[in-house]
Design a protein around this motif. Sequence first.
Motif, PDB file in Angstrom:
ATOM      1  N   GLY A   1      -8.507   4.151  -2.000  1.00 29.78           N
ATOM      2  CA  GLY A   1      -9.320   3.095  -2.595  1.00 29.78           C
ATOM      3  C   GLY A   1     -10.735   3.538  -2.911  1.00 29.78           C
ATOM      4  N   HIS A   2     -11.052   4.812  -2.596  1.00 27.59           N
ATOM      5  CA  HIS A   2     -12.414   5.338  -2.840  1.00 27.59           C
ATOM      6  C   HIS A   2     -12.350   6.623  -3.660  1.00 27.59           C
ATOM      7  CE1 HIS A   2     -14.698   2.546  -0.331  1.00 27.59           C
ATOM      8  NE2 HIS A   2     -13.811   2.692   0.641  1.00 27.59           N
TER       9      HIS A   2
ATOM     10  N   VAL B   1      -6.457  -4.430  -1.657  1.00 25.73           N
ATOM     11  CA  VAL B   1      -7.715  -4.633  -2.379  1.00 25.73           C
ATOM     12  C   VAL B   1      -7.916  -6.138  -2.579  1.00 25.73           C
ATOM     13  CG1 VAL B   1      -9.015  -4.106  -4.485  1.00 25.73           C
ATOM     14  CG2 VAL B   1      -7.358  -2.435  -3.577  1.00 25.73           C
TER      15      VAL B   1
ATOM     16  N   PRO C   1     -11.653  -2.443  -1.690  1.00 20.39           N
ATOM     17  CA  PRO C   1     -10.492  -1.764  -1.115  1.00 20.39           C
ATOM     18  C   PRO C   1     -10.523  -1.805   0.411  1.00 20.39           C
ATOM     19  CG  PRO C   1     -12.124  -0.142  -1.774  1.00 20.39           C
ATOM     20  CD  PRO C   1     -12.658  -1.491  -2.199  1.00 20.39           C
ATOM     21  N   ASN C   2      -9.375  -1.448   1.019  1.00 17.76           N
ATOM     22  CA  ASN C   2      -9.271  -1.241   2.461  1.00 17.76           C
ATOM     23  C   ASN C   2      -9.514  -2.493   3.297  1.00 17.76           C
ATOM     24  OD1 ASN C   2      -8.576   1.427   2.140  1.00 17.76           O
ATOM     25  ND2 ASN C   2     -10.675   2.154   2.220  1.00 17.76           N
TER      26      ASN C   2
ATOM     27  N   GLN D   1      -2.750  -1.378  -3.041  1.00 16.28           N
ATOM     28  CA  GLN D   1      -3.686  -0.255  -2.993  1.00 16.28           C
ATOM     29  C   GLN D   1      -2.943   1.062  -2.952  1.00 16.28           C
ATOM     30  OE1 GLN D   1      -7.029  -0.538  -0.245  1.00 16.28           O
ATOM     31  NE2 GLN D   1      -6.945   1.655   0.157  1.00 16.28           N
TER      32      GLN D   1
ATOM     33  N   ARG E   1       0.860  -1.173   0.000  1.00 10.41           N
ATOM     34  CA  ARG E   1       0.000   0.000   0.000  1.00 10.41           C
ATOM     35  C   ARG E   1       0.897   1.222   0.000  1.00 10.41           C
ATOM     36  NH1 ARG E   1      -2.467   3.866   3.503  1.00 10.41           N
ATOM     37  NH2 ARG E   1      -1.468   3.174   5.420  1.00 10.41           N
TER      38      ARG E   1
END
Lengths: 91, 386
Positions: free
Chosen positions: A85-86, A58, A63-64, A81, A34
């Motif tokens: 992720g959003h 992911v 995600p997360n 990631q 990440r």
Amino acid sequence: MTEQSFTFDGRPVAFRSGQSLGAALTAAGVRSWRTTRADGRPRGLFCGIGVCFDCLLVVDGRPNERACLQPAAAGMQVESQEGTGHGHLEV
Amino acid sequence: MAEPGSDVVVVGAGIIGAACAFFGARAGLSITVLDRGSVGGGTTSRCEGNILVSDKGPGPELDLALASRSLWLDLAAEHGAERYELEEKGGLVVATSEAGLSSLRSFAAGQGTGGVIAEPVASERLRDHEPNLAAGLPGGAFYPQDMQVQPVLAAASLLAAARDLGARVVTGEEVTGALRGADGRITAVRTARTTYPTAAVVNAAGTWGAVVGERLGGTVPVLPRRGFILVTEPLPRVVRHKVYSADYVDNVASGDAGLETSAVVEGTRGGTVLIGASRERVGFDETLSVEVLRRLAAQAVRLFPFLAQVRLMRSYRGFRPYCPDHLPVIGSDRRVPGLLHACGHEGAGIGLAPATGRLVADLLTGAPPQLDPAAFDPMRFVLEDA
């Protein structure tokens, strides 16, 4: 025992039953998956027990997920990631 | 053995104690701040850091809030906004029904007479302010004066500024009582460990102000009002302002002891979104309530549907210092010469802190107060004999 694997950024990673994604990746020599939101710094396992939210990745498009808590499963598609992720929600 | 003396001992290193220390030190007083725990370890660390005018109607609390807001801006200009993470983000109040919209409109019109800027927002314009908001909400009001700070950072920065002016801060020091002279005046504060000679004591113990007041000889009717906050995983900027449903204002003003919830949603610098707000009077019960968390989450999703796809990382809870008439307790306690109170700010302590600190400093030095303190008089709860 039959070898099981998931994919990480497209390449196969072997795991033993009951191993977390974080443990399997670390055993395979992968230490970071990440990048931090502000400075893009590498991150992997830190606390290893689900508290610090540093080891996010992911999993099958979600995600997360915390690598330290997510049990590895055969055929899982795991990806590194970047950011939150959003990104699509940004206003 | 006694510690070195000071003009004033401030009990409590939360946001109110920090503001009293800063404005007191700036007025030339020597200040010692004592806290049984750490800096900002009580309600200051359990809130959202709001500096709101949007939830207040005309009256003494709004006057205090507006004075305080301008002092926050002065502090940010003087010390740097980064020292407080001060953000002039503005507030968007959203009605969830036509009836709610008409009462919001009349509430906002009344606020205008008290100095609050409220801009009506039509239904179809809501998403210009907040693109992720649910479609079809009846309308709302935008309050450009609402702001936010990082509350623990803000308390620490105010205390650091007070120390630069000579104040002393001692944590892990619990006040157990006061020593008084033959004339009844306070001469020192006692702790479990030692004594601190002083001419005056400020009770800035927040939700614990009743207990501290009692130990110092003059209690005040401050009660805990519990609230929960949900914290999402870090996100990009998804919510621009403080956004809350119009029924929040009624919840704040209510005296009901039972559970009340209303949707309050806002982003933070760190990327997490904070979701509140619940109010209930259950003493200092810290038990996690899944029912409250469920209600808060469901209400937030009705305002921001994308939240249903977002994970919660944790929740926290705290205890607002609640007074029966919803006004803070600021001023001298005439039962105990030398004792002042500055507590009971309920859910508005961050916003009201600087004006409270300046008022306390004025009362301590005898300077003419820049704001009429009558409505906050601690003696309003006491039947005074002639």
